[in-house]
Design a protein around this motif. Structure first.
Motif, PDB file in Angstrom:
ATOM      1  N   VAL A   1     -10.561  28.820 -40.253  1.00 39.62           N
ATOM      2  CA  VAL A   1     -10.276  27.388 -40.115  1.00 39.62           C
ATOM      3  C   VAL A   1      -9.850  27.012 -38.695  1.00 39.62           C
ATOM      4  O   VAL A   1      -9.793  25.831 -38.363  1.00 39.62           O
ATOM      5  CB  VAL A   1      -9.196  26.893 -41.113  1.00 39.62           C
ATOM      6  N   ASN A   2      -9.570  27.996 -37.858  1.00 39.21           N
ATOM      7  CA  ASN A   2      -9.182  27.673 -36.480  1.00 39.21           C
ATOM      8  C   ASN A   2     -10.266  26.899 -35.742  1.00 39.21           C
ATOM      9  O   ASN A   2      -9.966  26.053 -34.895  1.00 39.21           O
ATOM     10  CB  ASN A   2      -8.849  28.956 -35.712  1.00 39.21           C
ATOM     11  N   GLY A   3     -11.518  27.210 -36.061  1.00 42.15           N
ATOM     12  CA  GLY A   3     -12.614  26.512 -35.401  1.00 42.15           C
ATOM     13  C   GLY A   3     -12.599  25.020 -35.675  1.00 42.15           C
ATOM     14  O   GLY A   3     -12.865  24.201 -34.790  1.00 42.15           O
ATOM     15  N   TYR A   4     -12.282  24.659 -36.915  1.00 45.63           N
ATOM     16  CA  TYR A   4     -12.210  23.234 -37.263  1.00 45.63           C
ATOM     17  C   TYR A   4     -11.023  22.568 -36.575  1.00 45.63           C
ATOM     18  O   TYR A   4     -11.127  21.463 -36.049  1.00 45.63           O
ATOM     19  CB  TYR A   4     -12.107  23.067 -38.780  1.00 45.63           C
ATOM     20  N   LEU A   5      -9.900  23.238 -36.604  1.00 42.00           N
ATOM     21  CA  LEU A   5      -8.709  22.658 -35.986  1.00 42.00           C
ATOM     22  C   LEU A   5      -8.918  22.454 -34.485  1.00 42.00           C
ATOM     23  O   LEU A   5      -8.469  21.451 -33.928  1.00 42.00           O
ATOM     24  CB  LEU A   5      -7.499  23.572 -36.233  1.00 42.00           C
ATOM     25  N   ALA A   6      -9.610  23.388 -33.852  1.00 38.02           N
ATOM     26  CA  ALA A   6      -9.855  23.275 -32.414  1.00 38.02           C
ATOM     27  C   ALA A   6     -10.682  22.039 -32.084  1.00 38.02           C
ATOM     28  O   ALA A   6     -10.575  21.489 -30.989  1.00 38.02           O
ATOM     29  CB  ALA A   6     -10.552  24.532 -31.903  1.00 38.02           C
ATOM     30  N   LYS A   7     -11.501  21.614 -33.040  1.00 37.90           N
ATOM     31  CA  LYS A   7     -12.337  20.431 -32.811  1.00 37.90           C
ATOM     32  C   LYS A   7     -11.667  19.164 -33.342  1.00 37.90           C
ATOM     33  O   LYS A   7     -12.272  18.088 -33.308  1.00 37.90           O
ATOM     34  CB  LYS A   7     -13.693  20.608 -33.497  1.00 37.90           C
ATOM     35  N   GLY A   8     -10.487  19.296 -33.873  1.00 41.38           N
ATOM     36  CA  GLY A   8      -9.801  18.123 -34.404  1.00 41.38           C
ATOM     37  C   GLY A   8     -10.297  17.701 -35.768  1.00 41.38           C
ATOM     38  O   GLY A   8     -10.064  16.572 -36.204  1.00 41.38           O
TER      39      GLY A   8
END
Lengths: 166, 84
Positions: A71-78
């Motif tokens: 889920v870090n990838g999603y959080l990094a993109k907001g």
């Protein structure tokens, strides 16, 4: 589809688990339905929230447990809300049907702590949405402790970590 | 081994990721193309399935991390199909 997909929840990625749960419960009036859980396969901490009078309005709050959590990838993109989960009676069969209809299966079925060891799988739809499936039937014979079933990390998930962090 | 034209593959990848084709090289990957993120990867796999009339397994999707590997996987699938 030969079997119905029953809406289960909307998955929302958050960076601060406590802050998010506090907001949903105190500001939006949600109740904690179950959890929190820590899922070592998905590498997340999560819980389910809902309104007592609206059994179909369930959100899953998902926070990364490690720096390599998917889920870090999603959080990094907001991106917050990133998947919709449906409950199905026969997971493998539904996966096959979705595959034949143009969905990518991006994770084969694995047991999930949050569902007492019931299996989940992930797809990517041609319409560019991430779909989670959870089987409605408890596997037989049932593990006395779903968390213990998650000790062996499947290759597909382990290999996916780098990909899904981006 | 059935040959996959690299220029055709680069064009398909560039189109799926919405980048200029000259930005795609044989050693390109998610580390060199910012648009090749997790969602970009899924879009790329869907586009390749359609373009090359094939389907990929979970293991293949996860292995397709650079252009050279994608080409190898596609050539392997074409070869096995031709052998049937």
């Amino acid at each position: 589809m030969s079997q119905a997909l029953k809406f289960h929840h909307l998955g929302i990625a958050v960076a601060d688990f406590g802050q998010a749960v506090a907001f949903y419960t105190q500001a939006l009036g949600f109740d904690v339905i179950s959890g929190p859980f820590e899922d070592p396969i998905q590498k997340v901490k999560l819980c389910f929230l809902g309104h007592a009078a609206q059994s179909r309005s369930v959100v899953e709050i998902i926070c990364p447990l490690h720096c390599d959590s998917p889920v870090n990838g999603y959080l990094a993109k907001g991106i917050g809300a990133y998947h919709v989960c449906y409950e199905v009676a026969r997971l493998e069969e539904t996966l096959g049907e979705l595959r034949s209809k143009g969905c990518l299966v991006i994770s084969n079925p694995v047991p999930a702590v949050a569902f007492g060891g019931r299996k989940i799988a992930w797809c990517f739809a041609p319409t560019r949405q991430v779909i989670e499936l959870v089987e409605s039937q408890t596997p037989s014979p049932r593990s006395p402790d779903g968390a213990r079933e998650t000790g062996n990390v499947p290759q597909s998930i382990e290999g996916a970590a780098e990909l899904w962090m981006r | 081994m059935t040959y996959i034209d690299m220029d055709e593959l680069k064009a398909a990848i560039a189109s799926a990721l919405h980048v200029p084709v000259d930005q795609v090289a044989e050693d390109s990957s998610g580390r060199t193309i910012p648009q090749w993120d997790s969602i970009g990867h899924m879009n790329l796999v869907l586009a390749l399935e359609e373009r090359f009339n094939t389907s990929f397994t979970v293991e293949e999707i996860m292995a397709m991390r650079d252009v050279a590997t994608i080409r190898t996987i596609l050539e392997g699938k074409r070869s096995s199909r031709a052998g049937k």
